[in-house]
Design a protein around this motif. Sequence first.
Motif, PDB file in Angstrom:
ATOM      1  N   ARG A 167      13.719 -23.140  29.077  1.00  0.00           N
ATOM      2  CA  ARG A 167      15.000 -23.051  28.351  1.00  0.00           C
ATOM      3  C   ARG A 167      15.723 -21.760  28.691  1.00  0.00           C
ATOM      4  O   ARG A 167      15.145 -20.677  28.649  1.00  0.00           O
ATOM      5  CB  ARG A 167      14.772 -23.139  26.848  1.00  0.00           C
ATOM      6  N   VAL A 168      16.994 -21.890  29.044  1.00  0.00           N
ATOM      7  CA  VAL A 168      17.864 -20.738  29.269  1.00  0.00           C
ATOM      8  C   VAL A 168      19.039 -20.856  28.312  1.00  0.00           C
ATOM      9  O   VAL A 168      19.506 -21.952  28.020  1.00  0.00           O
ATOM     10  CB  VAL A 168      18.360 -20.662  30.730  1.00  0.00           C
ATOM     11  N   SER A 169      19.505 -19.742  27.794  1.00  0.00           N
ATOM     12  CA  SER A 169      20.593 -19.783  26.827  1.00  0.00           C
ATOM     13  C   SER A 169      21.510 -18.587  27.018  1.00  0.00           C
ATOM     14  O   SER A 169      21.133 -17.567  27.623  1.00  0.00           O
ATOM     15  CB  SER A 169      20.040 -19.795  25.395  1.00  0.00           C
ATOM     16  N   PHE A 170      22.737 -18.738  26.491  1.00  0.00           N
ATOM     17  CA  PHE A 170      23.710 -17.657  26.607  1.00  0.00           C
ATOM     18  C   PHE A 170      24.725 -17.794  25.483  1.00  0.00           C
ATOM     19  O   PHE A 170      25.076 -18.900  25.069  1.00  0.00           O
ATOM     20  CB  PHE A 170      24.436 -17.706  27.951  1.00  0.00           C
ATOM     21  N   ASP A 171      25.198 -16.633  24.984  1.00  0.00           N
ATOM     22  CA  ASP A 171      26.192 -16.571  23.922  1.00  0.00           C
ATOM     23  C   ASP A 171      27.201 -15.496  24.307  1.00  0.00           C
ATOM     24  O   ASP A 171      26.828 -14.332  24.513  1.00  0.00           O
ATOM     25  CB  ASP A 171      25.517 -16.223  22.589  1.00  0.00           C
ATOM     26  N   THR A 172      28.470 -15.849  24.421  1.00  0.00           N
ATOM     27  CA  THR A 172      29.474 -14.884  24.872  1.00  0.00           C
ATOM     28  C   THR A 172      29.674 -13.732  23.885  1.00  0.00           C
ATOM     29  O   THR A 172      30.260 -12.711  24.244  1.00  0.00           O
ATOM     30  CB  THR A 172      30.829 -15.574  25.105  1.00  0.00           C
ATOM     31  N   GLU A 173      29.202 -13.871  22.650  1.00  0.00           N
ATOM     32  CA  GLU A 173      29.320 -12.770  21.696  1.00  0.00           C
ATOM     33  C   GLU A 173      28.200 -11.755  21.849  1.00  0.00           C
ATOM     34  O   GLU A 173      28.287 -10.655  21.292  1.00  0.00           O
ATOM     35  CB  GLU A 173      29.371 -13.309  20.265  1.00  0.00           C
ATOM     36  N   GLN A 174      27.158 -12.129  22.575  1.00  0.00           N
ATOM     37  CA  GLN A 174      26.058 -11.185  22.820  1.00  0.00           C
ATOM     38  C   GLN A 174      26.284 -10.544  24.191  1.00  0.00           C
ATOM     39  O   GLN A 174      25.713 -10.944  25.203  1.00  0.00           O
ATOM     40  CB  GLN A 174      24.721 -11.913  22.757  1.00  0.00           C
ATOM     41  N   ASP A 219      25.449  -7.783  25.474  1.00  0.00           N
ATOM     42  CA  ASP A 219      24.412  -6.956  26.099  1.00  0.00           C
ATOM     43  C   ASP A 219      23.292  -7.786  26.722  1.00  0.00           C
ATOM     44  O   ASP A 219      22.273  -7.256  27.156  1.00  0.00           O
ATOM     45  CB  ASP A 219      23.815  -5.991  25.074  1.00  0.00           C
ATOM     46  N   THR A 220      23.472  -9.110  26.793  1.00  0.00           N
ATOM     47  CA  THR A 220      22.448  -9.983  27.362  1.00  0.00           C
ATOM     48  C   THR A 220      22.264  -9.696  28.855  1.00  0.00           C
ATOM     49  O   THR A 220      23.225  -9.613  29.611  1.00  0.00           O
ATOM     50  CB  THR A 220      22.822 -11.463  27.186  1.00  0.00           C
ATOM     51  N   VAL A 221      21.007  -9.522  29.280  1.00  0.00           N
ATOM     52  CA  VAL A 221      20.682  -9.277  30.683  1.00  0.00           C
ATOM     53  C   VAL A 221      20.064 -10.547  31.266  1.00  0.00           C
ATOM     54  O   VAL A 221      19.090 -11.070  30.730  1.00  0.00           O
ATOM     55  CB  VAL A 221      19.702  -8.101  30.837  1.00  0.00           C
ATOM     56  N   ILE A 236      18.341 -18.732  38.701  1.00  0.00           N
ATOM     57  CA  ILE A 236      19.611 -19.335  39.086  1.00  0.00           C
ATOM     58  C   ILE A 236      20.222 -20.183  37.966  1.00  0.00           C
ATOM     59  O   ILE A 236      21.422 -20.070  37.687  1.00  0.00           O
ATOM     60  CB  ILE A 236      19.462 -20.171  40.365  1.00  0.00           C
ATOM     61  N   PRO A 237      19.445 -21.056  37.285  1.00  0.00           N
ATOM     62  CA  PRO A 237      20.043 -21.832  36.190  1.00  0.00           C
ATOM     63  C   PRO A 237      20.636 -20.948  35.087  1.00  0.00           C
ATOM     64  O   PRO A 237      21.702 -21.249  34.547  1.00  0.00           O
ATOM     65  CB  PRO A 237      18.869 -22.668  35.672  1.00  0.00           C
ATOM     66  N   ALA A 238      19.948 -19.855  34.761  1.00  0.00           N
ATOM     67  CA  ALA A 238      20.457 -18.950  33.721  1.00  0.00           C
ATOM     68  C   ALA A 238      21.735 -18.265  34.180  1.00  0.00           C
ATOM     69  O   ALA A 238      22.678 -18.091  33.395  1.00  0.00           O
ATOM     70  CB  ALA A 238      19.394 -17.909  33.368  1.00  0.00           C
ATOM     71  N   GLN A 239      21.787 -17.883  35.450  1.00  0.00           N
ATOM     72  CA  GLN A 239      22.992 -17.260  35.998  1.00  0.00           C
ATOM     73  C   GLN A 239      24.166 -18.240  35.952  1.00  0.00           C
ATOM     74  O   GLN A 239      25.294 -17.884  35.569  1.00  0.00           O
ATOM     75  CB  GLN A 239      22.738 -16.816  37.444  1.00  0.00           C
TER      76      GLN A 239
END
Length: 217
Positions: free
Chosen positions: A115-122, A124-126, A132-135
Motif C-alpha cells: 500500500r502506498v498513500s499520499f495526502d496533499t496536506e501533509q 513533509d511526506t518523503v 515508482i508507484p508511490a512516486q
Amino acid sequence: MRYQHQVGLAWFLLCVATGSFSAAGTTLTHQYKPGETFTYELITDISTTATETGGEGGGKGKGKPPAAGRQIDENQIQVLTLLVSVEKVSDEGVADLKLTIRRVRSAMDTPTNGRVSFDTEQTDTVIDSKNIPAQRNAENCRQMLGISWNLQIDRLGKISGLKPTPGKEGKPGPNGQPLLGPDGMREISSQFFTPLTDMEVESGTKWSRKSATKTPY
C-alpha cells in the motif's frame, strides 16, 4: 455539507419526507445565495487489472522473452475535497458556481510495493525514489491540487457553461494533456448536483433518476 459517491453507475432515489406543501403540490428547486460556500468530498474507488507480458512480439526465435501472462491488480481509493463558491444568481435562479480542488488524498494497493498513500496536506511526506508507484501516486495528487472550473446550474440541477478557470487548468499529465480536462470536470460535477424532478410533489412523493458516469481520469 458532505456527500459520498463512487464513480460508476449512480442511482438517485429521492423522497420528499418532510416539509409543508399545498394540496396541489409544489415543484422542488435548487436555491443558491450569492457569496455562500460549501465543501464537497468525492470518494472514488478505482480497480485496475493488467496482464504482464515479456515484451512486444515475445516468443521463441524472436530474441525476446515470452509473454509472462501474470495478472496485475491495483486498487485505489481517491478522495477529492472541493470548495464550491456561489458567485452570482440570476433572476431565473441560474447560479454561477466556481469549484476548486482543495485537497487530494489517495491510497493504492500495488502488487510489488504494497500500500502506498499520499495526502496533499501533509507537505513533509518523503517518498522513496525507488518506489515508482508511490512516486506516480504522489505526482498525480499534486497535479490535481488547485484545479478549478466554473459552471452554471439551474433550479432543477442541469449543468451548463462549464469552463476551466484560466490559469487553474492544472499541469499536463504524462500524455501532455491536462490530467483533468473539461470532460472530467463535468463528470465530477454531475456526481453531486442532485437532479430534481420537474413534476409537482407532495410529502412522501418518490422518484428516481439514473446517471451513467465514467471515471474522469
